[in-house]
Every structure is written in C-alpha cells, then in structure tokens.
Design an enzyme around this catalytic site. Structure first.
Site, mmCIF file in Angstrom:
data_model
loop_
_atom_site.group_PDB
_atom_site.id
_atom_site.type_symbol
_atom_site.label_atom_id
_atom_site.label_comp_id
_atom_site.label_asym_id
_atom_site.label_seq_id
_atom_site.Cartn_x
_atom_site.Cartn_y
_atom_site.Cartn_z
ATOM 1 N N SER A 20 43.376 53.280 39.943
ATOM 2 C CA SER A 20 43.233 52.064 38.775
ATOM 3 C C SER A 20 44.352 52.228 37.679
ATOM 4 C CB SER A 20 41.822 52.725 38.163
ATOM 5 O OG SER A 20 42.077 54.111 37.789
ATOM 6 N N ASN A 111 35.338 61.835 33.955
ATOM 7 C CA ASN A 111 34.018 60.954 33.856
ATOM 8 C C ASN A 111 33.508 60.570 32.305
ATOM 9 O OD1 ASN A 111 34.193 61.161 36.412
ATOM 10 N ND2 ASN A 111 32.039 62.469 36.858
ATOM 11 N N THR A 156 21.019 12.480 19.062
ATOM 12 C CA THR A 156 20.053 13.516 20.065
ATOM 13 C C THR A 156 19.960 12.740 21.303
ATOM 14 O OG1 THR A 156 17.737 12.110 19.178
ATOM 15 C CG2 THR A 156 18.602 14.260 17.972
ATOM 16 N N SER A 278 50.801 12.709 30.728
ATOM 17 C CA SER A 278 50.407 12.671 32.361
ATOM 18 C C SER A 278 51.691 12.329 32.829
ATOM 19 C CB SER A 278 49.538 11.391 32.439
ATOM 20 O OG SER A 278 49.669 10.748 33.629
ATOM 21 N N LYS A 284 49.158 8.458 28.455
ATOM 22 C CA LYS A 284 48.087 9.286 28.092
ATOM 23 C C LYS A 284 48.504 10.171 27.045
ATOM 24 C CE LYS A 284 44.886 9.787 30.450
ATOM 25 N NZ LYS A 284 44.050 10.038 31.695
ATOM 26 N N ASN A 286 46.264 13.791 26.611
ATOM 27 C CA ASN A 286 45.027 14.637 27.305
ATOM 28 C C ASN A 286 44.582 15.948 26.675
ATOM 29 O OD1 ASN A 286 44.845 12.542 29.297
ATOM 30 N ND2 ASN A 286 46.410 13.764 30.692
ATOM 31 N N GLU A 291 39.603 20.857 27.547
ATOM 32 C CA GLU A 291 39.132 21.132 28.617
ATOM 33 C C GLU A 291 39.272 22.536 29.341
ATOM 34 O OE1 GLU A 291 40.424 17.052 31.036
ATOM 35 O OE2 GLU A 291 41.960 17.611 29.774
ATOM 36 N N TYR A 318 27.815 59.469 37.441
ATOM 37 C CA TYR A 318 29.407 58.694 37.598
ATOM 38 C C TYR A 318 29.237 58.487 39.014
ATOM 39 C CZ TYR A 318 33.916 57.152 38.192
ATOM 40 O OH TYR A 318 34.991 56.569 38.305
ATOM 41 N N GLN A 323 34.610 51.994 38.201
ATOM 42 C CA GLN A 323 35.949 51.569 37.849
ATOM 43 C C GLN A 323 36.210 50.065 38.169
ATOM 44 O OE1 GLN A 323 38.984 54.366 39.404
ATOM 45 N NE2 GLN A 323 39.663 52.671 40.715
HETATM 46 N N1 ARG Z 1 39.640 55.912 36.877
HETATM 47 C C1 ARG Z 1 38.222 56.455 36.975
HETATM 48 C C2 ARG Z 1 37.224 55.380 36.539
HETATM 49 O O1 ARG Z 1 37.871 54.313 36.043
HETATM 50 C C3 ARG Z 1 38.292 57.676 36.126
HETATM 51 C C4 ARG Z 1 37.136 58.616 36.366
HETATM 52 C C5 ARG Z 1 37.322 59.201 37.614
HETATM 53 N N2 ARG Z 1 36.232 59.944 38.152
HETATM 54 C C6 ARG Z 1 35.908 60.697 39.225
HETATM 55 N N3 ARG Z 1 35.111 61.512 39.431
HETATM 56 N N4 ARG Z 1 36.681 60.224 40.397
HETATM 57 O O2 ARG Z 1 36.261 55.442 36.702
#
Ligand code: ARG
Length: 476
Positions: A20, A111, A156, A278, A284, A286, A291, A318, A323
């Site tokens: 991550s 966690n 309205t 454009s 134009k 725009n 938008e 958890y 994640q």
């Molecule tokens: N990168 C993990 C998350 O965002 C951190 C927690 C990981 N915990 C675990 N038990 N693998 O959730």
C-alpha cells in the site's frame, strides 16, 4: 516485518501487488505523529528510558523533515523497500537510530496505527475542506455585495416564477455551504477518539496509559472498544458522504452558471482566465470549469458507493479489505479540495450581468403573486384574488402588455377592489419588498442576510484550534 514464521518467500508479483505504500505514503505525517505519541506512552510504561524516548522522537522528526518536508517527498511513492507507510517509517528510523527503532513496535499493531493515521488524516482534511468552503462562501458574499439591490427572475420548474434579489440567489448557496461546514464539524467531533492502545484486536498487551497518546494527538479520549476501534471506518463513510454532498452543491451551482452563461440567458460573463476555446469554432468560449465541476460529482458519489460496498459484510475486526478504501479516500480528497479553491476564484472573477438579469425579471408577469396579495390586503380572499389576477394576466396577454399596462377601468371590470395604488404595489421593487419575512427576498431582509452571513463566515472558528493541531504534530 512479519516473515519469521514463513519458509517460502512471497511470490514477487503478489508481494508487489499487495503493497500500500504507493498510496499510503500520504499518511506519513500522521504516522510520524502517532509514532511519537506511542514512544511517549512506552516511556511512561517504563519500556523506554527518557533518553531512548527522546532519541526515537527526534529520529522520527528527522524522518519527516527529510522525507516529507525535504527533497525526498517527490519520489516517496516509488520507494520500493516498504510494504506500507508503517514499514517505511520503521525502516527510515532504523537507518537513523539503529536497533532502538525496533522497540517502537512494542505494544502496538499496524491495525491500530492505520486506524489512527486515517482518523488524523480525515480530521485534517475536513478542516482543510472547511477552510476552502469558507473561501467559496466569501466569494459568493462578495458578489452578493456587488449585486446590491439588483433583481433577477427566480425559477420554479425552470419557468420564471418571481423576482428575487441576485444577492438572495447567491446566498442560497451560502446556506448550503454552511450546512456542509457544519456536517464536517459534526463528523470530526465523532471521529476524534484515539485508537492507539487497541492492539491488533483485543487491546494492547502492555498496561499502557492510552490517555497520553490521545492527549498528545489532540483527540478527545481513547476509543472505547478495541475491536471496534481497529475495524471501524464509519468516519470514512461519513467524510466521503459529506464530500459528496459538497459536490452536489458545487454541481448545482455549476449547472446554473453553465445555463446562465448561455446566449439565451446572458446572465453571467464567464471569466476568460477560467474558460476554454474550441479548436474548431473560433468564436467559442466554453464553461469547462463548471462542466468539470458538474461531472466530478459522479466520482464523489462513486467513492461513497465504493467504501460502503467494501465495508458491507466485513467480519470483525481488521481485514485487509480495509486497505482498499484508501485509494478511494485519497482520490476523493484530491478531486474535491482543489476544485473548491478554483471555484472560489472563478466565482470571484465571474461578472454577473445585472442589467439583463433585471430586465428578464420585468416581463412574464413575475409580479402576479404580488398583485394577488394586493387584492388580499383589500379584503379579497386569496383564492378569489388568484383567479382575478389570472384573468388580468389573460387580458394583458391578449393586449400584449404586462399587468401594469392594463388601465384601471380594465382592472375594475375584473374586481372593484382595484384602486390607483395597485400600480405602486406591483413595481419590481415592491414585488421583492413584499417578501418581508425571515429568509425572504425583501431588500432589507437580504441586506441583513448578507451582513450576517459575512460575519458568520469570517468569524467561524476553525474546526480544530491551531493549538490542538500543533500538539498533534500534524502538518499537511
Ligand atoms: N497497510 C495496512 C492497511 O492499510 C496496514 C494494516 C496492516 N495490518 C495487517 N494486519 N496486515 O490496512
């Protein structure tokens, strides 16, 4: 971080895929702040000496200075050593202070760390969003002041309905923004409890004083239940819902501006610096900004759908599924916050064409309700008055004029209640002024509303006092 019990190495593709750090590096300031707080908790529990605690905390500061405030920030996401931001902080700290860094993970779990980091992040971004909303509201208020007593048609069913002050229309958006700001305040108070000390699921394995970290990080108190604390992401759902409601409001404004900028309406001149041309049609200009604002709402609602779907049916506590919410969160924040800033500048630079707006309010019998009210004042029951003015409109349509083009004789054939003062009661000014109620568009009411909105939005207290943020050591 965890390879002790494994005999086989991880499949390299899986290892890469489950990381991550490519997105959670954005939580580095929160991770460092939470880790510093945990070091103090460990010191109070006698697990670190005062000198060790100071060394850990200084080391963490040095990591932040180099990796976040320093030159490494731009390449941080591509650092291939770390699995996640927690791992990264530990690696960097180890490089600086050696073995001692490994003591920091005593009595804690990733966690609880991610739960804490995310709460700190959302709290900070909620405050940022509030600041930006305030900026947009002040730009609307500034335009309301410029518009003064200028009048426009209000719609309205997208049909001209009654005249209102341009300022009244603009303040409608300020009301929405104020609700948005308060929604962020509410959810920030609700999330402001500290998960540190919750352990992996059952609570820390050491008798830690959880109030130390909670206080240092500017939380109200430690969370009440370790299972909930490590798996709760309600605050993300609430935050994303709040952002998507903001997006709804920006989208409604964007749609009105897009419409009002057409030649058919001609109510607003788009700022050139926020418009595009454009490549095909040289004439134009725009309204791309409005938008895109309108379009982005879909993405914001998609974020709410994504996280609620991810959370649905997850067993306690958890699960790694959690994640998956992070990229959605980061995308939502980076999609909406800069947009709010742009919208404030765009609003400031837009030129409302007050003359055509007022002219549009002068035709189409927008004073018909005021006319019926005139008859009510003279004792005619409103239902009857409504009918009589309906007949007057019919007559004027046949004659090709507005109500004030009918002679008193013509009017008196419809009702003997009409008198000479009728004409004064249906001028544009009289038509707005008869809405003299709290929240109405009478000029005096709107002047008051503009002034009080300005006071509220200038003086609105920041979500978190600077002192608390400072104490939390959290920086953007
Ligand atoms: N990168 C993990 C998350 O965002 C951190 C927690 C990981 N915990 C675990 N038990 N693998 O959730």
């Amino acid at each position: 971080m965890w390879s002790g019990r494994f005999r086989e190495p991880l499949d390299a593709r899986f290892e890469e895929w489950q990381r991550s750090f490519g997105f959670d590096w954005q939580l580095l300031p929160q991770e460092i702040a939470a880790s510093k707080a945990h070091a103090s908790v460990l010191a109070a529990a006698g697990m670190l000496t005062a000198a060790e605690c100071a060394q850990v905390r200084d080391g963490l500061d040095a990591v932040l200075a180099e990796c976040w405030d320093g030159p490494r920030r731009s390449t941080l996401a591509s650092d291939s050593r770390a699995e996640d931001v927690h791992h990264f902080a530990e690696l960097e700290l180890t490089e600086r202070i050696g073995e001692l860094a490994l003591k920091l993970h005593t009595g804690r779990s990733r966690n609880e760390q991610i739960a804490t980091d995310l709460r700190l992040y959302v709290r900070e971004q909620a405050a940022n969003a509030q600041q930006l909303l305030r900026g947009w509201a002040l730009a609307l208020i500034e335009q309301a002041e410029v518009a003064g007593d200028a009048i426009m048609p209000a719609y309205t069913h997208l049909q001209r309905a009654e005249p209102v002050l341009v300022a009244h229309w603009l303040l409608a958006y300020v009301s929405m923004i104020e609700r948005d700001i308060s929604r962020l305040t509410d959810l920030s108070a609700r999330l402001n409890y500290c998960p540190l000390g919750s352990g992996a699921i059952a609570g820390a394995t050491l008798a830690l004083d959880r109030t130390i970290a909670s206080r240092e990080l500017g939380f109200t108190a430690p969370t009440a239940n370790s299972m909930d604390a490590t798996s709760d992401r309600d605050f993300l759902v609430e935050f994303l819902q709040a952002l998507s409601t903001i997006a709804l409001h920006t989208s409604r404004f964007a749609e009105e501006i897009t419409l009002f900028a057409t030649a058919e309406f001609g109510f607003v001149a788009l700022p050139e610096s926020f418009s595009t041309g454009s490549s095909a049609m040289p004439q134009k200009m725009n309204p791309d900004l409005t938008e895109l604002v309108r379009g982005r709402t879909g993405r914001m609602h998609g974020a709410v759908a994504a996280v609620t779907m991810q959370l649905k049916g997850l067993p306690l506590a958890y699960n790694k599924d959690l994640q998956e919410m992070q990229p959605v969160l980061f995308d939502a924040v980076t999609s909406l916050l800069p947009l709010l800033e742009l919208l404030a500048s765009f609003t400031q630079k837009s030129k409302f064409r007050l003359e055509p707006m007022e002219k549009a309010a002068q035709s189409g019998f927008l004073n018909a309700m005021a006319a019926a009210t005139y008859l009510s004042h003279r004792g005619v029951p409103f239902r009857r008055a409504h009918h009589i003015i309906g007949e007057a409109v019919r007559l004027a349509l046949d004659k090709g004029c507005e109500l004030d083009g009918l002679t008193l004789d013509e009017l008196r054939q419809l009702s003997s209640a009409f008198a000479e003062d009728f004409y004064a009661s249906i001028t544009l000014a009289a038509t707005v002024d008869c809405h003299d109620v709290i929240g109405g568009t009478a000029r005096a009411r709107v002047h008051e509303a503009v002034a009080s909105a300005k006071v509220r939005l200038t003086a609105a207290p920041a979500l978190l006092r600077d002192r608390e943020l400072e104490a939390a050591g959290v920086r953007s």
